[in-house]
Design a protein around this motif. Sequence first.
Motif, PDB file in Angstrom:
ATOM      1  N   THR A 162     -85.260 -63.824  63.190  1.00 39.11           N
ATOM      2  CA  THR A 162     -85.838 -64.003  63.173  1.00 39.11           C
ATOM      3  C   THR A 162     -87.482 -63.556  62.685  1.00 39.11           C
ATOM      4  O   THR A 162     -88.300 -63.975  61.918  1.00 39.11           O
ATOM      5  CB  THR A 162     -86.522 -63.537  65.248  1.00 39.11           C
ATOM      6  OG1 THR A 162     -85.349 -64.532  65.793  1.00 39.11           O
ATOM      7  CG2 THR A 162     -87.873 -64.028  65.518  1.00 39.11           C
ATOM      8  N   PHE A 163     -87.067 -61.953  62.549  1.00 43.19           N
ATOM      9  CA  PHE A 163     -88.212 -61.018  62.061  1.00 43.19           C
ATOM     10  C   PHE A 163     -87.656 -61.177  60.155  1.00 43.19           C
ATOM     11  O   PHE A 163     -88.785 -61.782  59.644  1.00 43.19           O
ATOM     12  CB  PHE A 163     -87.521 -59.683  62.408  1.00 43.19           C
ATOM     13  CG  PHE A 163     -87.774 -59.303  63.179  1.00 43.19           C
ATOM     14  CD1 PHE A 163     -89.317 -59.171  63.389  1.00 43.19           C
ATOM     15  CD2 PHE A 163     -87.295 -58.339  64.330  1.00 43.19           C
ATOM     16  CE1 PHE A 163     -90.136 -58.815  64.546  1.00 43.19           C
ATOM     17  CE2 PHE A 163     -88.192 -57.479  64.993  1.00 43.19           C
ATOM     18  CZ  PHE A 163     -89.145 -57.912  65.609  1.00 43.19           C
ATOM     19  N   GLY A 215     -91.116 -54.639  68.972  1.00 49.21           N
ATOM     20  CA  GLY A 215     -90.208 -56.084  69.134  1.00 49.21           C
ATOM     21  C   GLY A 215     -89.742 -55.315  71.042  1.00 49.21           C
ATOM     22  O   GLY A 215     -89.996 -54.559  70.987  1.00 49.21           O
ATOM     23  N   SER A 216     -89.282 -56.176  70.629  1.00 46.14           N
ATOM     24  CA  SER A 216     -88.677 -56.039  71.980  1.00 46.14           C
ATOM     25  C   SER A 216     -87.144 -55.414  72.864  1.00 46.14           C
ATOM     26  O   SER A 216     -86.600 -55.201  70.923  1.00 46.14           O
ATOM     27  CB  SER A 216     -88.633 -57.469  72.860  1.00 46.14           C
ATOM     28  OG  SER A 216     -87.678 -58.874  72.442  1.00 46.14           O
ATOM     29  N   VAL A 263     -95.577 -56.247  54.781  1.00 43.39           N
ATOM     30  CA  VAL A 263     -95.274 -55.563  56.176  1.00 43.39           C
ATOM     31  C   VAL A 263     -94.406 -54.282  55.971  1.00 43.39           C
ATOM     32  O   VAL A 263     -93.599 -54.288  54.952  1.00 43.39           O
ATOM     33  CB  VAL A 263     -94.488 -56.467  56.891  1.00 43.39           C
ATOM     34  CG1 VAL A 263     -94.065 -56.280  58.086  1.00 43.39           C
ATOM     35  CG2 VAL A 263     -95.492 -58.316  57.058  1.00 43.39           C
ATOM     36  N   LEU A 264     -93.798 -53.279  57.028  1.00 44.43           N
ATOM     37  CA  LEU A 264     -93.241 -52.716  57.183  1.00 44.43           C
ATOM     38  C   LEU A 264     -92.702 -52.586  58.453  1.00 44.43           C
ATOM     39  O   LEU A 264     -93.229 -52.203  59.168  1.00 44.43           O
ATOM     40  CB  LEU A 264     -94.255 -50.636  56.916  1.00 44.43           C
ATOM     41  CG  LEU A 264     -94.097 -49.587  57.604  1.00 44.43           C
ATOM     42  CD1 LEU A 264     -92.553 -49.099  56.918  1.00 44.43           C
ATOM     43  CD2 LEU A 264     -94.689 -48.485  57.955  1.00 44.43           C
ATOM     44  N   PHE A 265     -91.670 -52.203  57.720  1.00 44.44           N
ATOM     45  CA  PHE A 265     -90.979 -53.410  59.593  1.00 44.44           C
ATOM     46  C   PHE A 265     -89.819 -51.242  59.194  1.00 44.44           C
ATOM     47  O   PHE A 265     -88.933 -50.699  59.164  1.00 44.44           O
ATOM     48  CB  PHE A 265     -90.054 -53.369  59.268  1.00 44.44           C
ATOM     49  CG  PHE A 265     -88.969 -54.217  60.522  1.00 44.44           C
ATOM     50  CD1 PHE A 265     -89.390 -55.275  61.065  1.00 44.44           C
ATOM     51  CD2 PHE A 265     -87.956 -53.177  60.832  1.00 44.44           C
ATOM     52  CE1 PHE A 265     -88.633 -55.428  62.311  1.00 44.44           C
ATOM     53  CE2 PHE A 265     -87.182 -54.016  62.583  1.00 44.44           C
ATOM     54  CZ  PHE A 265     -87.315 -54.716  62.856  1.00 44.44           C
ATOM     55  N   LEU A 266     -90.704 -50.661  60.799  1.00 41.99           N
ATOM     56  CA  LEU A 266     -89.766 -49.289  61.266  1.00 41.99           C
ATOM     57  C   LEU A 266     -88.163 -49.598  62.292  1.00 41.99           C
ATOM     58  O   LEU A 266     -88.443 -50.222  63.430  1.00 41.99           O
ATOM     59  CB  LEU A 266     -90.589 -48.407  61.844  1.00 41.99           C
ATOM     60  CG  LEU A 266     -91.670 -48.456  61.107  1.00 41.99           C
ATOM     61  CD1 LEU A 266     -92.480 -47.747  61.877  1.00 41.99           C
ATOM     62  CD2 LEU A 266     -91.725 -47.390  59.579  1.00 41.99           C
ATOM     63  N   GLY A 316     -89.590 -52.980  65.566  1.00 47.01           N
ATOM     64  CA  GLY A 316     -88.162 -53.903  65.281  1.00 47.01           C
ATOM     65  C   GLY A 316     -86.931 -53.581  65.755  1.00 47.01           C
ATOM     66  O   GLY A 316     -86.303 -51.896  65.439  1.00 47.01           O
ATOM     67  N   LEU A 317     -86.214 -54.095  66.606  1.00 45.83           N
ATOM     68  CA  LEU A 317     -84.484 -53.576  67.328  1.00 45.83           C
ATOM     69  C   LEU A 317     -84.160 -53.526  65.734  1.00 45.83           C
ATOM     70  O   LEU A 317     -83.530 -52.741  65.547  1.00 45.83           O
ATOM     71  CB  LEU A 317     -84.336 -54.918  68.280  1.00 45.83           C
ATOM     72  CG  LEU A 317     -82.752 -54.881  68.475  1.00 45.83           C
ATOM     73  CD1 LEU A 317     -82.340 -53.241  69.689  1.00 45.83           C
ATOM     74  CD2 LEU A 317     -82.009 -55.914  69.309  1.00 45.83           C
ATOM     75  N   SER A 318     -84.207 -54.978  65.429  1.00 43.25           N
ATOM     76  CA  SER A 318     -83.453 -54.544  63.748  1.00 43.25           C
ATOM     77  C   SER A 318     -83.597 -56.329  62.957  1.00 43.25           C
ATOM     78  O   SER A 318     -84.378 -56.703  62.987  1.00 43.25           O
ATOM     79  CB  SER A 318     -81.837 -55.227  64.272  1.00 43.25           C
ATOM     80  OG  SER A 318     -80.915 -54.863  63.005  1.00 43.25           O
ATOM     81  N   LEU A 319     -84.072 -55.008  61.484  1.00 47.89           N
ATOM     82  CA  LEU A 319     -83.847 -55.897  60.866  1.00 47.89           C
ATOM     83  C   LEU A 319     -83.095 -55.813  59.708  1.00 47.89           C
ATOM     84  O   LEU A 319     -82.412 -56.938  59.051  1.00 47.89           O
ATOM     85  CB  LEU A 319     -85.120 -55.878  59.671  1.00 47.89           C
ATOM     86  CG  LEU A 319     -85.436 -57.125  58.656  1.00 47.89           C
ATOM     87  CD1 LEU A 319     -86.589 -57.957  58.898  1.00 47.89           C
ATOM     88  CD2 LEU A 319     -86.105 -55.955  57.784  1.00 47.89           C
ATOM     89  N   SER A 320     -82.382 -54.937  59.132  1.00 50.44           N
ATOM     90  CA  SER A 320     -81.279 -54.615  58.329  1.00 50.44           C
ATOM     91  C   SER A 320     -80.028 -55.325  58.949  1.00 50.44           C
ATOM     92  O   SER A 320     -78.886 -55.824  57.869  1.00 50.44           O
ATOM     93  CB  SER A 320     -81.115 -52.930  58.032  1.00 50.44           C
ATOM     94  OG  SER A 320     -80.426 -53.325  59.706  1.00 50.44           O
ATOM     95  N   SER A 321     -79.911 -55.950  60.064  1.00 45.48           N
ATOM     96  CA  SER A 321     -78.504 -56.388  61.173  1.00 45.48           C
ATOM     97  C   SER A 321     -78.403 -57.060  61.182  1.00 45.48           C
ATOM     98  O   SER A 321     -79.081 -57.278  62.722  1.00 45.48           O
ATOM     99  CB  SER A 321     -78.178 -54.918  61.311  1.00 45.48           C
ATOM    100  OG  SER A 321     -76.285 -55.615  61.982  1.00 45.48           O
ATOM    101  N   SER A 322     -77.607 -58.092  61.506  1.00 36.62           N
ATOM    102  CA  SER A 322     -77.303 -59.464  62.215  1.00 36.62           C
ATOM    103  C   SER A 322     -76.688 -59.550  63.092  1.00 36.62           C
ATOM    104  O   SER A 322     -76.307 -60.720  63.989  1.00 36.62           O
ATOM    105  CB  SER A 322     -77.585 -60.894  60.961  1.00 36.62           C
ATOM    106  OG  SER A 322     -76.740 -61.180  60.581  1.00 36.62           O
TER     107      SER A 322
END
Length: 368
Positions: A23-24, A88-89, A38-41, A9-15
């Motif tokens: 959302t994620f 993700g988009s 879940v593994l988020f890359l 996905g675009l980002s999980l670490s920074s909003s």
Amino acid sequence: MSGEIVILGLSLSSSWGNGHATTFRALIRGLAAEGQRVLFLERDVPWYASQRDLPDPDFCELRLYHSLDEVFGTYGERLRDAAAVIVGSYVPEGQALIDRLHEAAQAGRIAQPFCFYDIDTPVTLEHLRAGREDHLARRQVPFFDTYFSFSGGRVLDVLRRDFGARDPRPLYCAVDEARYAPMDLPATWDLGYLGTYSPDRQPPLEQLLIEPARRLPQMRFVVAGPQYPDDIDWPENVERIDHLPPSEHAAFYGAQRFTLNVTRSAMKALGWSPSVRLFEAAACGTPIVSDRWEGLGEVLPEGEAILVADSTEDVVTALTTMTPPQRQRQADAARARVQAAHTGRARARQLIADLAEAPAHRLQGTGS
């Protein structure tokens, strides 16, 4: 669902400057509550690297990568053994990433179902029609076993009919119910808005907040979010907050008599695109004023759970005439609907059920 879900996905670490992270976070926290790993890359980019507000989540495994070769080299085995792979988009180098994942899926080197989660569907479709294919090419839409869409309603028909999506399904944003709840705070502002600057959202923001502020100088207003141009003429009674981390959202909503929801033009044109801010504000028990778009009433009924404003006068009237009991009834109705159907855990259950059906769709020829 056995095995882990891999999300790129675009980002999980920074909003910072994006709605994808929140959302994620809500969705993946819901998945964790359901016992799903879940593994988020996430691509390590300077913009987010300098603004990380969740560098080490406790509800999933977050890994940063620096190149597509690293994705397939370091995480190739986990992509192959996953229960599902979701792109993700707006992922950096999205088109190249999707091509490589599709090739690997055809060769059996990554898991199926292979899915897309579009958190910007109306904007994506607008870009594809204009030939802008930065993160997704039109030819790639049929690659996915399931195309999960931020938008529902007739948007799904457009995806299927005009773009060849094989199994388009709605996956609305959701709220993390543990982090967004009513707070007993004094009202600091009469009306507030939380959102990153966007040129197409600025005219309705002018109409529904800035002009009411000019007409009601005795009241207090606030706009929180980054990237607003320096040449905007803010009235003196409009406070500006450049960035508000998610940890402060609930208190922000709790300090408003009303909060404003403004929708991007592409999303308003297609409808059925509820913003995560709607769900957050409702979960916090803050009465919501929104611009009008098709499908809003299916989420929050007008006059019962939300006030829909078509003009500056509508906002001024609400601010000056609605009584505390009226505001409370509207807020309670909105919160009840969100708690019932739009939490991260509810959305996680929906995703797990949809992913479980994806192999059957392929066998039936609707996803192959």
